[in-house]
Scaffold this active site. Structure first.
Site, PDB file in Angstrom:
ATOM      1  N   ASP A  24      39.830  -2.195  21.432  1.00 28.43           N
ATOM      2  CA  ASP A  24      39.289  -1.752  20.149  1.00 28.43           C
ATOM      3  C   ASP A  24      38.996  -2.970  19.280  1.00 28.43           C
ATOM      4  OD1 ASP A  24      39.410   1.101  18.455  1.00 28.43           O
ATOM      5  OD2 ASP A  24      39.676  -0.659  17.178  1.00 28.43           O
ATOM      6  N   ASP A  66      34.369   0.450  19.206  1.00 29.19           N
ATOM      7  CA  ASP A  66      33.794   0.007  17.941  1.00 29.19           C
ATOM      8  C   ASP A  66      33.505  -1.491  17.917  1.00 29.19           C
ATOM      9  OD1 ASP A  66      36.537  -0.274  18.071  1.00 29.19           O
ATOM     10  OD2 ASP A  66      36.949   0.662  16.141  1.00 29.19           O
ATOM     11  N   HIS A 106      46.867   2.649  15.586  1.00 27.84           N
ATOM     12  CA  HIS A 106      47.358   2.103  14.301  1.00 27.84           C
ATOM     13  C   HIS A 106      48.641   2.785  13.823  1.00 27.84           C
ATOM     14  CE1 HIS A 106      43.970  -0.480  13.816  1.00 27.84           C
ATOM     15  NE2 HIS A 106      43.098   0.502  13.696  1.00 27.84           N
TER      16      HIS A 106
END
Length: 308
Positions: free
Chosen positions: A164, A245, A127
């Site tokens: 992800d 995740d 990110h």
């Protein structure tokens, strides 16, 4: 027989963003403990991650970004850069180790000391934009590693694979439009960071998927949309932003993958790497916040990388 390198550093566990924060030091301990419990720890060549240099970081980040992070480093306690992203006195060193792990992995693969590598590091990175820390991330670890492969080792085509549950907005921001890089990703949408669906650069293959997407649909998506582009691109090295995740048990996301799905994804990337990149894969830990699911998923990923 060449080995799978396992790169980490004790300083990565000292970075702490506060009680109850999901991106916690226990994540690395859970991975290590599970590998030992499964009797797998001794199959990997273990390395301590070096500190990334400013020269390496400046290939993807602005100087003002590095200065801002260092300036905000607290002497004690915790300082928030945004509601999700915080620093304690150890964050700067941990972030340098996290980025340095990818650089070391590239060097190990290019010298033939290892066939592939997994970087068990934190803070994560995908990110982190060129000039912004966000989403638990400070430096874009995977982009730093990819640019090291290009700038130092002269590779002309590298692929970044991001599975992800969140869109890797930072990696896209750092590498958008670079013809030497192909990035393929799927991610839950609509979901944080609420990006990736707008018109992207030609070197970005962004696949938004709804919450509830299971492994069967992910496999179809990868087979139909990722693999043809990757085969055509023929990367000389494959980088994986390995976020776990999207696991069914991970309540920070809403997708429904299991360990065998992450193993399948790793197998596909291993085949791509073996076809055009001499098997070279650098995998770097991103998300995954339910400790048991994270540990099991990383172990499944590593079993495939190491051929166990």
């Amino acid at each position: 027989m060449m080995s799978t390198a396992f790169i980490s550093h004790r300083e990565c566990a000292l970075h702490d963003m506060g009680a109850y924060h999901p991106e916690c030091p226990a994540r690395l301990g859970a991975i290590n403990d599970h590998l030992i419990a499964q009797g797998l720890d001794h199959y990997f060549a273990h390395y301590d991650a070096p500190l990334a240099t400013f020269e390496q970081l400046l290939r993807v980040h602005s100087a003002s970004h590095l200065e801002r992070i260092k300036r905000n480093l607290p002497q004690a306690g915790i300082v928030h850069l945004d509601p999700d992203t915080a620093m304690n006195p150890h964050t700067w060193q941990a972030a340098l180790r996290a980025a340095g792990a990818g650089v070391m992995a590239v060097d190990l693969l290019m010298t033939g000391e290892a066939s592939n590598a997994f970087c068990a590091i934190r803070p994560p990175g995908h990110h982190a934009e060129r000039a912004t820390a966000m989403g638990f991330c400070f430096f874009n670890n995977i982009a730093v590693a990819a640019m090291h492969a290009i700038k130092v080792h002269g590779l002309q085509r590298v692929a970044i694979v991001d599975f992800d549950v969140h869109h890797g907005n930072g990696t896209e921001d750092c590498l958008r439009g670079d013809e030497r890089v192909l990035m393929v990703s799927f991610f839950q949408h609509p979901f944080y960071p609420y990006s990736g669906t707008e018109s992207s650069a030609p070197n970005m293959v962004n696949i938004p998927l709804p919450g509830g997407t299971d492994g069967e649909e992910v496999r179809r998506t990868v087979t139909d949309l990722w693999l043809p582009r990757l085969r055509e691109f023929a990367p000389e090295m494959v980088f994986i932003s390995a976020g776990f995740d999207a696991h069914y048990e991970d309540d920070l996301g809403g997708m429904k993958l299991f360990e065998n799905d992450f193993a399948w994804l790793t197998e596909q990337m291993k085949q791509i790497a073996e076809t055009s990149g001499h098997g070279r894969i650098v995998s770097m830990l991103e998300g995954g916040y339910v400790l048991s699911a994270l540990a099991r998923s990383v172990t499944a990923h590593l079993r495939v990388l190491a051929g166990l």
